[in-house]
Design a protein around this motif. Structure first.
Motif, PDB file in Angstrom:
ATOM      1  N   VAL A 141      17.740  46.578 -51.727  1.00 54.44           N
ATOM      2  CA  VAL A 141      17.188  45.600 -50.783  1.00 54.44           C
ATOM      3  C   VAL A 141      15.775  46.021 -50.394  1.00 54.44           C
ATOM      4  O   VAL A 141      14.836  45.209 -50.394  1.00 54.44           O
ATOM      5  N   TYR A 142      15.605  47.305 -50.085  1.00 50.88           N
ATOM      6  CA  TYR A 142      14.287  47.789 -49.666  1.00 50.88           C
ATOM      7  C   TYR A 142      13.288  47.708 -50.825  1.00 50.88           C
ATOM      8  O   TYR A 142      12.122  47.382 -50.624  1.00 50.88           O
ATOM      9  N   GLN A 143      13.775  47.982 -52.031  1.00 51.46           N
ATOM     10  CA  GLN A 143      12.882  47.903 -53.195  1.00 51.46           C
ATOM     11  C   GLN A 143      12.379  46.462 -53.375  1.00 51.46           C
ATOM     12  O   GLN A 143      11.192  46.219 -53.553  1.00 51.46           O
ATOM     13  N   ARG A 144      13.291  45.511 -53.283  1.00 54.06           N
ATOM     14  CA  ARG A 144      12.938  44.097 -53.424  1.00 54.06           C
ATOM     15  C   ARG A 144      11.960  43.663 -52.338  1.00 54.06           C
ATOM     16  O   ARG A 144      11.041  42.892 -52.571  1.00 54.06           O
ATOM     17  N   GLN A 145      12.135  44.196 -51.131  1.00 53.57           N
ATOM     18  CA  GLN A 145      11.296  43.781 -50.007  1.00 53.57           C
ATOM     19  C   GLN A 145       9.958  44.522 -49.954  1.00 53.57           C
ATOM     20  O   GLN A 145       9.066  44.125 -49.210  1.00 53.57           O
ATOM     21  N   GLY A 146       9.831  45.625 -50.686  1.00 55.08           N
ATOM     22  CA  GLY A 146       8.601  46.411 -50.584  1.00 55.08           C
ATOM     23  C   GLY A 146       8.609  47.343 -49.378  1.00 55.08           C
ATOM     24  O   GLY A 146       7.574  47.620 -48.782  1.00 55.08           O
ATOM     25  N   ILE A 147       9.801  47.822 -49.022  1.00 59.51           N
ATOM     26  CA  ILE A 147       9.944  48.794 -47.935  1.00 59.51           C
ATOM     27  C   ILE A 147      10.283  50.141 -48.576  1.00 59.51           C
ATOM     28  O   ILE A 147      11.126  50.205 -49.476  1.00 59.51           O
ATOM     29  N   THR A 148       9.602  51.212 -48.141  1.00 51.21           N
ATOM     30  CA  THR A 148       9.913  52.531 -48.685  1.00 51.21           C
ATOM     31  C   THR A 148      11.157  53.065 -47.988  1.00 51.21           C
ATOM     32  O   THR A 148      11.246  53.010 -46.770  1.00 51.21           O
ATOM     33  N   PHE A 149      12.129  53.553 -48.758  1.00 51.98           N
ATOM     34  CA  PHE A 149      13.364  54.077 -48.163  1.00 51.98           C
ATOM     35  C   PHE A 149      13.464  55.566 -48.426  1.00 51.98           C
ATOM     36  O   PHE A 149      13.343  56.009 -49.569  1.00 51.98           O
ATOM     37  N   ARG A 150      13.652  56.343 -47.369  1.00 51.85           N
ATOM     38  CA  ARG A 150      13.857  57.774 -47.510  1.00 51.85           C
ATOM     39  C   ARG A 150      15.251  58.090 -47.007  1.00 51.85           C
ATOM     40  O   ARG A 150      15.522  57.923 -45.821  1.00 51.85           O
ATOM     41  N   GLN A 151      16.135  58.481 -47.928  1.00 50.80           N
ATOM     42  CA  GLN A 151      17.480  58.857 -47.480  1.00 50.80           C
ATOM     43  C   GLN A 151      17.417  60.267 -46.902  1.00 50.80           C
ATOM     44  O   GLN A 151      17.430  61.266 -47.619  1.00 50.80           O
ATOM     45  N   LYS A 154       0.802  43.599 -47.541  1.00 49.44           N
ATOM     46  CA  LYS A 154       1.241  44.773 -48.317  1.00 49.44           C
ATOM     47  C   LYS A 154       0.273  45.958 -48.238  1.00 49.44           C
ATOM     48  O   LYS A 154       0.570  47.036 -48.764  1.00 49.44           O
ATOM     49  N   ARG A 155      -0.874  45.782 -47.571  1.00 47.94           N
ATOM     50  CA  ARG A 155      -1.753  46.941 -47.383  1.00 47.94           C
ATOM     51  C   ARG A 155      -1.094  47.959 -46.454  1.00 47.94           C
ATOM     52  O   ARG A 155      -1.433  49.128 -46.461  1.00 47.94           O
ATOM     53  N   HIS A 156      -0.183  47.466 -45.610  1.00 49.47           N
ATOM     54  CA  HIS A 156       0.460  48.357 -44.636  1.00 49.47           C
ATOM     55  C   HIS A 156       1.816  48.832 -45.173  1.00 49.47           C
ATOM     56  O   HIS A 156       2.515  48.079 -45.835  1.00 49.47           O
ATOM     57  N   ASN A 157       2.143  50.074 -44.855  1.00 51.78           N
ATOM     58  CA  ASN A 157       3.405  50.645 -45.349  1.00 51.78           C
ATOM     59  C   ASN A 157       4.488  50.598 -44.282  1.00 51.78           C
ATOM     60  O   ASN A 157       4.235  50.961 -43.141  1.00 51.78           O
ATOM     61  N   ASP A 210       1.551  42.802 -34.027  1.00 50.80           N
ATOM     62  CA  ASP A 210       0.401  42.305 -33.257  1.00 50.80           C
ATOM     63  C   ASP A 210      -0.660  43.383 -33.092  1.00 50.80           C
ATOM     64  O   ASP A 210      -1.854  43.128 -33.191  1.00 50.80           O
ATOM     65  N   ARG A 211      -0.214  44.604 -32.798  1.00 57.60           N
ATOM     66  CA  ARG A 211      -1.171  45.686 -32.552  1.00 57.60           C
ATOM     67  C   ARG A 211      -1.895  46.088 -33.834  1.00 57.60           C
ATOM     68  O   ARG A 211      -3.068  46.447 -33.792  1.00 57.60           O
ATOM     69  N   ILE A 212      -1.192  46.027 -34.950  1.00 60.91           N
ATOM     70  CA  ILE A 212      -1.853  46.353 -36.223  1.00 60.91           C
ATOM     71  C   ILE A 212      -2.881  45.267 -36.553  1.00 60.91           C
ATOM     72  O   ILE A 212      -3.987  45.545 -36.988  1.00 60.91           O
ATOM     73  N   LYS A 213      -2.508  44.009 -36.277  1.00 66.66           N
ATOM     74  CA  LYS A 213      -3.406  42.901 -36.657  1.00 66.66           C
ATOM     75  C   LYS A 213      -4.543  42.705 -35.645  1.00 66.66           C
ATOM     76  O   LYS A 213      -5.660  42.392 -36.026  1.00 66.66           O
ATOM     77  N   ASN A 214      -4.224  42.863 -34.343  1.00 70.58           N
ATOM     78  CA  ASN A 214      -5.194  42.480 -33.309  1.00 70.58           C
ATOM     79  C   ASN A 214      -5.741  43.641 -32.498  1.00 70.58           C
ATOM     80  O   ASN A 214      -6.466  43.426 -31.532  1.00 70.58           O
ATOM     81  N   GLY A 215      -5.366  44.850 -32.813  1.00 72.03           N
ATOM     82  CA  GLY A 215      -5.863  45.995 -32.047  1.00 72.03           C
ATOM     83  C   GLY A 215      -4.770  46.610 -31.205  1.00 72.03           C
ATOM     84  O   GLY A 215      -3.841  45.919 -30.757  1.00 72.03           O
ATOM     85  N   ALA A 216      -4.940  47.914 -30.959  1.00 69.40           N
ATOM     86  CA  ALA A 216      -3.872  48.701 -30.323  1.00 69.40           C
ATOM     87  C   ALA A 216      -3.571  48.276 -28.896  1.00 69.40           C
ATOM     88  O   ALA A 216      -2.547  48.668 -28.337  1.00 69.40           O
ATOM     89  N   ASP A 217      -4.480  47.481 -28.265  1.00 70.90           N
ATOM     90  CA  ASP A 217      -4.185  47.080 -26.888  1.00 70.90           C
ATOM     91  C   ASP A 217      -3.575  45.676 -26.794  1.00 70.90           C
ATOM     92  O   ASP A 217      -3.481  45.112 -25.698  1.00 70.90           O
ATOM     93  N   ALA A 218      -3.162  45.107 -27.918  1.00 69.46           N
ATOM     94  CA  ALA A 218      -2.482  43.795 -27.871  1.00 69.46           C
ATOM     95  C   ALA A 218      -1.240  43.942 -26.992  1.00 69.46           C
ATOM     96  O   ALA A 218      -0.550  44.966 -27.051  1.00 69.46           O
ATOM     97  N   SER A 223      -2.031  50.778 -42.233  1.00 65.99           N
ATOM     98  CA  SER A 223      -1.225  51.474 -41.218  1.00 65.99           C
ATOM     99  C   SER A 223       0.121  51.892 -41.804  1.00 65.99           C
ATOM    100  O   SER A 223       0.636  51.235 -42.717  1.00 65.99           O
ATOM    101  N   ASP A 224       0.651  52.966 -41.256  1.00 67.95           N
ATOM    102  CA  ASP A 224       1.989  53.424 -41.647  1.00 67.95           C
ATOM    103  C   ASP A 224       2.944  53.216 -40.486  1.00 67.95           C
ATOM    104  O   ASP A 224       2.717  53.752 -39.397  1.00 67.95           O
ATOM    105  N   VAL A 225       4.007  52.426 -40.729  1.00 66.14           N
ATOM    106  CA  VAL A 225       5.040  52.255 -39.712  1.00 66.14           C
ATOM    107  C   VAL A 225       6.293  52.969 -40.220  1.00 66.14           C
ATOM    108  O   VAL A 225       6.728  52.730 -41.348  1.00 66.14           O
ATOM    109  N   VAL A 226       6.829  53.854 -39.396  1.00 63.53           N
ATOM    110  CA  VAL A 226       8.044  54.587 -39.787  1.00 63.53           C
ATOM    111  C   VAL A 226       9.170  54.191 -38.840  1.00 63.53           C
ATOM    112  O   VAL A 226       8.988  54.161 -37.619  1.00 63.53           O
ATOM    113  N   ILE A 227      10.307  53.854 -39.423  1.00 64.58           N
ATOM    114  CA  ILE A 227      11.480  53.462 -38.621  1.00 64.58           C
ATOM    115  C   ILE A 227      12.590  54.470 -38.895  1.00 64.58           C
ATOM    116  O   ILE A 227      12.953  54.694 -40.055  1.00 64.58           O
ATOM    117  N   LEU A 228      13.095  55.073 -37.842  1.00 62.08           N
ATOM    118  CA  LEU A 228      14.197  56.032 -37.984  1.00 62.08           C
ATOM    119  C   LEU A 228      15.501  55.298 -37.730  1.00 62.08           C
ATOM    120  O   LEU A 228      15.746  54.820 -36.624  1.00 62.08           O
TER     121      LEU A 228
END
Ligand SMILES: Cc1cc2nc3c(=O)[nH]c(=O)nc-3n(C[C@H](O)[C@H](O)[C@H](O)COP(=O)(O)OP(=O)(O)OC[C@H]3O[C@@H](n4cnc5c(N)ncnc54)[C@H](O)[C@@H]3O)c2cc1C
Lengths: 53, 484
Positions: free
Chosen positions: B65-75, B26-29, B391-399, B2-7
């Motif tokens: 910080v994001y590199q160390r954590q494995g979070i992709t950062f887009r400036q 780490k399979r999820h971005n 929860d929704r990524i792990k257990n389904g979209a209706d969690a 899954s791809d999670v994007v945070i603005l």
């Protein structure tokens, strides 16, 4: 006397309570303030535990 | 996968990103989009604004910080969202425009499975003619603004030292401003600096606010239990103003600012002009402008955003009078209506209404403090959305969604009134809940946790929060043990 302009609708706070010398001293007293510091942290933790769900 | 994007990488977005990375394998971005390369502990900008701290003390670069954590950062800054996908892909998407100097201006469409809008406030200086750093007043909303304010304060102190009186005005630059706590804190820090410089006698210090009474703080005031008496925050705050000889003008809507002159209207409908040598006036906040498009390319911004540009979530937006406002009007899941994979947290979500009673001047001008969404609730909302998404990524979209309402959570406002480990001071306030609930508490809030106290310990708390939250934001070992 501070040089505030006199033609402005400044709020009248002249009836607000002023702290006594004892209160002022307590606000700077290291042992007393250390206890208040602990009390503040207890209050914050209580909010975290009770309110954040 | 899954791809999670945070603005947004402010208090709410950054908190959400760190928790999502902790909760998802780490399979999820996890991708964060934010126009600034640095994280800023905004509450300490107050100290930058009086020269007690520098920009370096309150910011750090996000990329390592994001590199160390494995979070992709887009400036980059988000410009549009496509919650229904577009003609080529049914997955939701956001359009972003790079603000990285190396690629500035280039655009891209990012696909997401889950989206968190945590873009915080748009600083609407343009709402009042002449307001803000490009006009005639200063601000402390960003570290850069605060640095400029500190420089101007130094100049004013230098003039005072020559024996020439100066008028310093601090407060709110519009009738609908929020964040009164920040202006309140700044005025007492300035007062402290003037005293330390030995020039307080020659300075007129005025707090100009849209609050109808001192101690309102945009939350309709508070009631404290003090030594067996129920005391209002109005009385408590007035006492501090009297003690420190700071003057106040309440119920004011700033109409325009000219060089050295603030024009404002008060609740009685009278118009006034206040001459100043130094003015720090906060702007009103709006939502960061984002356009929303349907799958067929139709502009659906009005469905997703309130007129002020904040994103609608699971609040009750039915217009109703002040007397009918309830805690249940406030959102609990921060999920956008109709989109179970889109959330808005922190200042970015549209509140159902104010918390303070809105008023109009005798001429009909609105003087209505907007509801504050301070650091602690913003962090909690970010974490809540992160928990739901994980929860929704792990257990389904209706969690089921996790919940956190401003009608149940607390907030702390520690307004320092002078720095110094043994001679500092602060007005430390805690309130719970932020949105009063008169059906549960006779005073609207729990008096065991709703408290205001003055003293050196408040300064220690503020300093502790500064170091603790910088530590947490850097995701250093054990960061997740530090509560939001
Ligand atoms: C001077 C001052 C003092 C304060 N003091 C206190 C205090 O003592 N205690 C307290 O609890 N609260 C305080 N606050 C309030 C606190 O700072 C806010 O509650 C908090 O920052 C809100 O968090 P947020 O994540 O919603 O927004 P922010 O922290 O503002 O974060 C918003 C993020 O979104 C990014 N962004 C903006 N536009 C876009 C876009 N188009 N696309 C992507 N990203 C974007 C921004 O760069 C930023 O990273 C203070 C505020 C101010 C201004």
């Amino acid at each position: 006397m501070n040089p505030e302009p006199t033609d402005q609708p400044l709020l009248d706070v002249s009836k607000a309570p002023l702290p006594t010398p004892k209160t002022l001293a307590q606000r700077q007293s290291l042992p007393f303030q250390f206890l208040r510091f602990l009390a503040f942290n207890v209050r914050i933790m209580r909010m975290v535990i009770r309110g954040h769900h | 996968m899954s791809d999670v994007v945070i603005l947004g990488a402010g208090i709410s977005g950054h908190t959400a990103a760190l928790h999502l990375r902790r909760l998802l394998d780490k399979r999820h971005n996890v991708t964060v989009v934010s126009p600034n390369s640095h994280w800023n502990w905004i509450p300490s900008n107050i100290w930058v604004g009086v020269g007690e701290m520098t920009t370096r003390d309150v910011t750090f670069p996000l990329a390592p910080v994001y590199q160390r954590q494995g979070i992709t950062f887009r400036q980059a800054k988000a410009t549009a969202i496509h919650p229904q996908g577009d003609s080529t892909d049914a997955r939701g998407a956001v359009d972003i425009e790079s603000t990285d100097p190396a690629t500035a201006g280039t655009t891209q469409r990012l696909r997401y499975d889950y989206l968190i809008n945590a873009t915080g406030p748009k600083l609407k200086f343009e709402a009042t003619a002449g307001l803000g750093p490009t006009g005639h007043t200063l601000s402390v909303c960003t570290a850069q603004h605060a640095t400029e304010a500190a420089e101007k304060l130094r100049e004013v102190i230098a003039v005072l030292k020559t024996g020439r009186p100066q008028t310093l005005v601090i407060g709110m630059g519009h009738g609908t401003c929020t964040c009164q706590g920040a202006a309140f804190e700044y005025v007492f820090n300035v007062d402290h600096e003037l005293r330390e410089a030995g020039v307080r006698e020659l300075a007129g210090v005025i707090y100009l606010t849209n609050e109808a009474a001192l101690g309102d703080f945009g939350v309709d005031g508070m009631v404290f239990d003090q030594q067996g008496f129920l005391t209002t925050s109005e009385l408590w705050t007035s006492s501090l103003f009297r003690e420190r000889e700071v003057q106040a003008i309440v119920g004011a809507h700033v109409e325009k600012v000219e060089a050295g002159l603030i024009h404002y209207e008060t609740l009685d409908g009278a118009h006034h002009a206040l001459p100043f040598d130094f003015a720090m006036l906060l702007p009103p906040f709006g939502g960061v402008p984002l356009t929303a498009y349907a799958a067929d390319g139709r502009d659906i911004s009005a469905e997703l955003f309130s007129p002020a540009g904040f994103m609608k979530v699971d609040a009750d937006y039915t217009p109703k009078p002040y007397e009918e406002w309830r805690g249940a009007d406030w959102p609990t899941t921060y999920q956008a209506p109709g989109y179970s994979n889109v959330f808005a947290v922190g200042i970015a979500f549209a509140p159902p209404h104010q918390i303070s009673r809105p008023r109009k001047t005798a001429n009909g001008t609105v003087v209505a403090p907007a509801p504050p969404r301070t650091g602690m609730p913003s962090g909690v909302m970010g974490k809540t959305a992160a928990l739901t998404i994980a929860d929704r990524i792990k257990n389904g979209a209706d969690a089921p969604a996790h919940t956190a309402s401003m009608a149940s959570m607390g907030a702390a406002c520690v307004a320092s009134a002078g720095a110094g480990l043994t001679n500092g001071s602060a007005a430390a306030m805690t309130m719970m809940p932020v949105v009063p609930d008169y059906s549960v508490f006779p005073t609207g809030r729990d008096t065991a946790t709703t408290r205001g106290e003055l003293g050196l310990h408040g300064h220690w708390v503020k300093l502790m929060l500064h170091y603790l939250f910088l530590y947490k934001a850097k995701a250093l070992p054990g960061w997740q043990l530090i509560p939001e």
